[in-house]
Motif scaffolding. Structure first.
Motif, PDB file in Angstrom:
ATOM      1  N   GLN A  21       3.200  -6.079  -1.220  1.00 51.17           N
ATOM      2  CA  GLN A  21       3.667  -5.180  -0.533  1.00 51.17           C
ATOM      3  C   GLN A  21       2.871  -4.662   0.581  1.00 51.17           C
ATOM      4  OE1 GLN A  21       4.980  -2.271  -3.624  1.00 51.17           O
ATOM      5  NE2 GLN A  21       6.945  -0.670  -2.010  1.00 51.17           N
ATOM      6  N   GLY A  22       3.183  -4.569   1.357  1.00 44.86           N
ATOM      7  CA  GLY A  22       2.088  -4.021   2.572  1.00 44.86           C
ATOM      8  C   GLY A  22       1.326  -2.627   2.063  1.00 44.86           C
ATOM      9  N   GLY A  23       0.171  -2.558   2.958  1.00 43.16           N
ATOM     10  CA  GLY A  23      -0.223  -1.434   3.086  1.00 43.16           C
ATOM     11  C   GLY A  23      -1.826  -2.261   2.840  1.00 43.16           C
ATOM     12  N   ASN A  24      -2.621  -0.488   3.315  1.00 43.02           N
ATOM     13  CA  ASN A  24      -4.147  -1.060   2.836  1.00 43.02           C
ATOM     14  C   ASN A  24      -4.637  -0.767   1.470  1.00 43.02           C
ATOM     15  OD1 ASN A  24      -4.096  -1.260   5.936  1.00 43.02           O
ATOM     16  ND2 ASN A  24      -4.620   1.518   6.008  1.00 43.02           N
ATOM     17  N   PRO A  25      -5.927  -1.164   1.466  1.00 44.75           N
ATOM     18  CA  PRO A  25      -6.206  -1.588  -0.280  1.00 44.75           C
ATOM     19  C   PRO A  25      -7.108   0.481   0.035  1.00 44.75           C
ATOM     20  CG  PRO A  25      -7.293  -3.126   1.401  1.00 44.75           C
ATOM     21  CD  PRO A  25      -6.593  -2.376   1.962  1.00 44.75           C
ATOM     22  N   VAL A  26      -6.776   0.644  -1.733  1.00 44.83           N
ATOM     23  CA  VAL A  26      -7.265   2.048  -1.223  1.00 44.83           C
ATOM     24  C   VAL A  26      -8.034   1.859  -2.716  1.00 44.83           C
ATOM     25  CG1 VAL A  26      -5.212   2.713  -1.114  1.00 44.83           C
ATOM     26  CG2 VAL A  26      -5.589   2.403  -3.773  1.00 44.83           C
ATOM     27  N   ASP A  27      -9.211   3.142  -3.311  1.00 49.61           N
ATOM     28  CA  ASP A  27     -10.729   2.997  -3.432  1.00 49.61           C
ATOM     29  C   ASP A  27      -9.743   2.521  -5.351  1.00 49.61           C
ATOM     30  OD1 ASP A  27     -12.678   3.586  -5.297  1.00 49.61           O
ATOM     31  OD2 ASP A  27     -12.489   5.239  -5.277  1.00 49.61           O
ATOM     32  N   ARG A  28     -10.174   1.216  -5.779  1.00 45.97           N
ATOM     33  CA  ARG A  28      -9.996   0.843  -7.008  1.00 45.97           C
ATOM     34  C   ARG A  28     -10.352   2.258  -7.881  1.00 45.97           C
ATOM     35  NH1 ARG A  28     -11.726  -4.356  -9.638  1.00 45.97           N
ATOM     36  NH2 ARG A  28     -13.708  -2.977  -9.093  1.00 45.97           N
TER      37      ARG A  28
END
Length: 148
Positions: A21-28
């Motif tokens: 799915q699209g989207g930027n990686p976030v703070d894991r």
């Protein structure tokens, strides 16, 4: 989250999450902390259990779309704080069990999810949901595997 908009359901109707799915990686780490708290909450709040199960599949590489789904679960939890397990006396101790499966519920690996619920004396006693080990060819086969 105090002033945020509220919602009536933990996930959008028919929403399917996937790794692609699209989207930027976030703070894991932040994502894992939020989902971990929701997993703990879902032990007594069955209304969010399925949604939490879906978002917990992306703990290793969450994207912004996954975080949006987590935030929606939090907004839903704020609307419905009194929902949860309630035990009442019904005057009997009969045991009832229900099972279900969603056919090709996962967009990523095309596997179905089996679920079961057990009631004792009219009160929910145990529940579980788990991805099936194999890809099924029909909804009937998915249901049969869930019962097995």
């Amino acid at each position: 989250m105090l002033g945020g908009r509220l919602c009536d359901t933990p996930l959008e109707l028919g929403q399917k999450l996937s790794e692609d799915q699209g989207g930027n990686p976030v703070d894991r780490r932040r994502y894992q902390r939020l989902v971990g708290k929701l997993i703990y909450l879902s032990h007594s709040r069955l209304d969010i259990a399925t949604a939490v199960s879906m978002v917990s599949q992306f703990m290793h590489a969450p994207k912004s779309s996954h975080l949006e789904a987590v935030m929606r679960i939090l907004r839903y939890s704020k609307v419905s704080p009194a929902k949860g397990l309630y035990f009442s006396k019904h005057g009997h101790l009969s045991v009832e069990a229900f099972t279900d499966a969603d056919w090709v519920g996962s967009v990523t690996d095309k596997r179905s999810t089996s679920e079961y619920y057990t009631f004792v004396g009219g009160n929910l006693f145990t529940w579980r949901s788990k991805k099936q080990n194999v890809v099924t060819r029909s909804s009937a086969e998915a249901e049969f595997r869930a019962m097995a």
